[in-house]
Write a protein that holds these residues in place. Sequence first.
Motif, PDB file in Angstrom:
ATOM      1  N   LEU A 129       0.857  -1.183   0.000  1.00 10.41           N
ATOM      2  CA  LEU A 129       0.000   0.000   0.000  1.00 10.41           C
ATOM      3  C   LEU A 129       0.892   1.232   0.000  1.00 10.41           C
ATOM      4  CD1 LEU A 129      -2.779   1.377   0.248  1.00 10.41           C
ATOM      5  CD2 LEU A 129      -2.586   1.125   2.735  1.00 10.41           C
ATOM      6  N   ASP A 130       0.782   2.032  -1.044  1.00  8.45           N
ATOM      7  CA  ASP A 130       1.580   3.253  -1.204  1.00  8.45           C
ATOM      8  C   ASP A 130       0.680   4.439  -0.840  1.00  8.45           C
ATOM      9  OD1 ASP A 130       3.299   5.265  -1.969  1.00  8.45           O
ATOM     10  OD2 ASP A 130       3.274   4.778  -4.107  1.00  8.45           O
ATOM     11  N   VAL A 131       0.873   4.977   0.357  1.00  9.34           N
ATOM     12  CA  VAL A 131      -0.004   6.032   0.881  1.00  9.34           C
ATOM     13  C   VAL A 131       0.605   7.400   0.597  1.00  9.34           C
ATOM     14  CG1 VAL A 131      -1.118   6.976   2.921  1.00  9.34           C
ATOM     15  CG2 VAL A 131      -0.877   4.509   2.679  1.00  9.34           C
ATOM     16  N   GLY A 132      -0.196   8.268  -0.014  1.00 11.72           N
ATOM     17  CA  GLY A 132       0.333   9.554  -0.465  1.00 11.72           C
ATOM     18  C   GLY A 132       1.127   9.353  -1.727  1.00 11.72           C
ATOM     19  N   CYS A 133       0.570   8.577  -2.653  1.00 18.63           N
ATOM     20  CA  CYS A 133       1.338   8.118  -3.824  1.00 18.63           C
ATOM     21  C   CYS A 133       1.542   9.209  -4.870  1.00 18.63           C
ATOM     22  CB  CYS A 133       0.652   6.923  -4.460  1.00 18.63           C
ATOM     23  SG  CYS A 133      -0.947   7.282  -5.230  1.00 18.63           S
TER      24      CYS A 133
END
Length: 236
Positions: free
Chosen positions: A42-46
Amino acid sequence: MNKDQYSGKFSDVYDTFLEEERVAKEVEYLTSFLSDGEKKILDVGCGTGNHSIAFARKNYDVVGYDPSKDMIRRAKSKSKQEGLDVNFFSGSLDEVLENNFDFCCSMFNVVNHITEKDDLLKFFRSVEKKLKPNGRFVFDTFNLEQVKRDPPNDKKYKNGYASSATYFNETDLMEIKYDDGVSKFDLLQRIWSLKFITEMLKLSNLKVEKIYKWYKKQNYENSDYKLTFVCTKGNK
């Protein structure tokens, strides 16, 4: 996080601030924390999806999340052009349906773009919910003590932009103004102390394994301007 400041002009020029070589090095570093068989990221603030797309090129099962619809629109377009299967999502992080990710990351100062204490705690708790037990969360941040000793200077970028930054000691806020001679935009960030970040992580069932130098597996020094937090979700 104020998603409005990431729309419009900033989302248009976002990619010119992230060089492909830097993204490749960061993704190589981040995937070094994954064991064989751990594929869900999960790439948060991608942002516009640079790191998510680089993960997908390495055959990871990646979801890219960003609160800015403009950023996600560009991310979807880029991944489609490459024929990659990346699930990009905008809205609330809590609305991401999956909750068994092996790994979560937040790059490019995401936690500093969260400027309210309650929002930072909410952010960490939302990330924790998405991780499987013992899943890892890695993110970068400014080092408050070094920022105080050496306030940010004006910078010039290859994309034609120049930035001037003002650090407000009373609030630990940093305002950055960008100007390319034609258009301008401002970003506001808060420089959190390492102690406060650690406390918020603990309240979120996220244990700090290490605080490293910026994207290096070396213990940080007080003089480092940016740092990398490596955290693990507890079992409760």
